[in-house]
Design an enzyme around this catalytic site. Structure first.
Site, PDB file in Angstrom:
ATOM      1  N   ASN A  62       0.823  -1.208   0.000  1.00 15.24           N
ATOM      2  CA  ASN A  62       0.000   0.000   0.000  1.00 15.24           C
ATOM      3  C   ASN A  62       0.856   1.257   0.000  1.00 15.24           C
ATOM      4  OD1 ASN A  62       0.474  -1.040   2.652  1.00 15.24           O
ATOM      5  ND2 ASN A  62      -1.087   0.289   3.515  1.00 15.24           N
ATOM      6  N   GLU A  64       0.365   5.223   0.577  1.00 15.79           N
ATOM      7  CA  GLU A  64      -0.551   6.251   1.069  1.00 15.79           C
ATOM      8  C   GLU A  64      -0.121   7.637   0.592  1.00 15.79           C
ATOM      9  OE1 GLU A  64      -1.083   5.562   5.314  1.00 15.79           O
ATOM     10  OE2 GLU A  64      -2.217   3.730   4.873  1.00 15.79           O
ATOM     11  N   CYS A  73      -4.229   0.688  -2.408  1.00 13.97           N
ATOM     12  CA  CYS A  73      -4.032  -0.573  -1.677  1.00 13.97           C
ATOM     13  C   CYS A  73      -2.944  -1.417  -2.338  1.00 13.97           C
ATOM     14  CB  CYS A  73      -5.316  -1.393  -1.672  1.00 13.97           C
ATOM     15  SG  CYS A  73      -6.643  -0.692  -0.699  1.00 13.97           S
ATOM     16  N   GLU A  75      -3.061  -4.642  -3.077  1.00  8.26           N
ATOM     17  CA  GLU A  75      -3.566  -5.576  -4.092  1.00  8.26           C
ATOM     18  C   GLU A  75      -3.697  -4.893  -5.445  1.00  8.26           C
ATOM     19  OE1 GLU A  75      -4.698  -4.934  -1.097  1.00  8.26           O
ATOM     20  OE2 GLU A  75      -5.721  -6.651  -0.183  1.00  8.26           O
ATOM     21  N   CYS A 112     -10.061  -5.326   0.438  1.00 10.31           N
ATOM     22  CA  CYS A 112     -11.205  -4.406   0.551  1.00 10.31           C
ATOM     23  C   CYS A 112     -12.109  -4.544  -0.680  1.00 10.31           C
ATOM     24  CB  CYS A 112     -10.716  -2.968   0.708  1.00 10.31           C
ATOM     25  SG  CYS A 112     -10.171  -2.215  -0.826  1.00 10.31           S
ATOM     26  N   CYS A 115     -10.611  -3.474  -4.036  1.00  9.28           N
ATOM     27  CA  CYS A 115      -9.631  -4.438  -4.555  1.00  9.28           C
ATOM     28  C   CYS A 115     -10.336  -5.685  -5.080  1.00  9.28           C
ATOM     29  CB  CYS A 115      -8.619  -4.796  -3.470  1.00  9.28           C
ATOM     30  SG  CYS A 115      -7.483  -3.433  -3.120  1.00  9.28           S
TER      31      CYS A 115
HETATM   32  N1  THU Z   1      -5.283  -1.502   2.441  1.00  9.00           N
HETATM   33  C1  THU Z   1      -4.738  -2.334   1.509  1.00  9.00           C
HETATM   34  O1  THU Z   1      -3.597  -2.139   1.060  1.00  9.00           O
HETATM   35  N2  THU Z   1      -5.473  -3.364   1.061  1.00  9.00           N
HETATM   36  C2  THU Z   1      -6.738  -3.660   1.498  1.00  9.00           C
HETATM   37  O2  THU Z   1      -7.389  -4.510   0.930  1.00  9.00           O
HETATM   38  C3  THU Z   1      -7.269  -2.958   2.666  1.00  9.00           C
HETATM   39  C4  THU Z   1      -6.612  -1.671   2.983  1.00  9.00           C
HETATM   40  C5  THU Z   1      -4.507  -0.356   2.885  1.00  9.00           C
HETATM   41  C6  THU Z   1      -5.063   0.970   2.452  1.00  9.00           C
HETATM   42  C7  THU Z   1      -4.494   1.898   3.519  1.00  9.00           C
HETATM   43  O3  THU Z   1      -3.188   2.290   3.119  1.00  9.00           O
HETATM   44  C8  THU Z   1      -4.389   1.016   4.750  1.00  9.00           C
HETATM   45  O4  THU Z   1      -4.461  -0.327   4.283  1.00  9.00           O
HETATM   46  C9  THU Z   1      -5.488   1.259   5.770  1.00  9.00           C
HETATM   47  O5  THU Z   1      -6.732   1.185   5.198  1.00  9.00           O
END
Ligand code: THU
Length: 160
Positions: A62, A64, A73, A75, A112, A115
Site C-alpha cells: 500500500n 498512502e 491498496c 492488491e 477491501c 480491490c
Molecule cells: N489496504 C490495503 O492495502 N489493502 C486492502 O485490501 C485494505 C486496505 C490499505 C489501504 C491503507 O493504506 C491502509 O491499508 C489502511 O486502510
C-alpha cells in the site's frame, strides 16, 4: 417473493507453515513486500504477491498519500502492475498479508471491496479463477479458489 442463498467456500490453514510450499514462498514474498509499504497515516501495512502463468511474481504494497484518497491498496498496486506489464499473462494466485504496526492483528485480513472489484475484472477477463490467500500478521491463512467467493453478484462487463 423467493429467497435465494449464495454460498461461499473458504479453506483455513492454521498457520503459514501448513501452506503448500509454492504458496508458502509466495506468502513470504508478500511479507517482504509488506515491509516496503508506505503507510505513515494509517500505520497499517499490506503486502501482495501475484503469481502469473509465465512464472513471474509481481509484488505490491500500500502506498498512502497526504491527500488520503490518492493512496492505493497493495492488491491494486500489484494487480495493475501485472496487467500493465504482462497484459497477456493469466493471474494464477494472489497472496496477501496485512496488519497494523501498532495493534495486534492476527486475524485473516481480506482485500477491501475496491480491490475485490479490481481482481474481479481480471478474473472475468482471463476466464479462469484466481486463487486468493490472505492472512493477518500471524495465525490462520484463508484460501478462496476464486474471487467470486469474496464478491458474489459481481458487476462486470456483461452488464454494460
Ligand atoms: N489496504 C490495503 O492495502 N489493502 C486492502 O485490501 C485494505 C486496505 C490499505 C489501504 C491503507 O493504506 C491502509 O491499508 C489502511 O486502510
Amino acid at each position: 417473493m423467493k429467497e435465494i442463498n449464495i454460498q461461499s467456500t473458504f479453506y483455513i490453514f492454521e498457520t503459514i507453515d501448513e501452506l503448500p510450499e509454492d504458496i508458502f514462498l509466495l506468502m513470504q514474498k508478500a511479507k517482504e513486500a509488506r515491509t516496503k509499504a508506505y503507510a505513515p497515516y494509517s500505520n497499517f501495512t499490506v503486502g501482495a504477491a501475484i503469481l502469473l502463468d509465465n512464472n513471474q511474481v509481481v509484488l505490491g504494497n500500500n502506498q498512502e498519500n497526504a491527500s488520503y484518497p490518492s493512496g492505493l491498496c497493495a492488491e491494486r498496486t500489484a494487480i495493475y502492475y501485472a496487467a500493465a506489464n504482462y497484459p497477456n499473462s493469466k493471474i494464477l494466485k494472489i497472496a496477501i498479508i496485512a496488519g497494523s504496526l501498532v495493534n495486534d492483528t492476527p486475524q485473516p485480513i481480506p482485500p477491501c471491496g475496491a480491490c475485490r472489484q479490481a481482481i474481479a475484472e481480471y478474473e472475468v477477463k482471463q476466464e479462469t479463477p484466481i486463487e486468493i490467500y490472505f492472512m493477518g500478521t500471524s495465525g490462520n491463512v484463508l484460501k478462496s479458489n476464486s474471487l467470486k467467493n469474496l464478491l458474489p453478484l459481481i458487476f462486470d462487463k456483461s452488464q454494460l
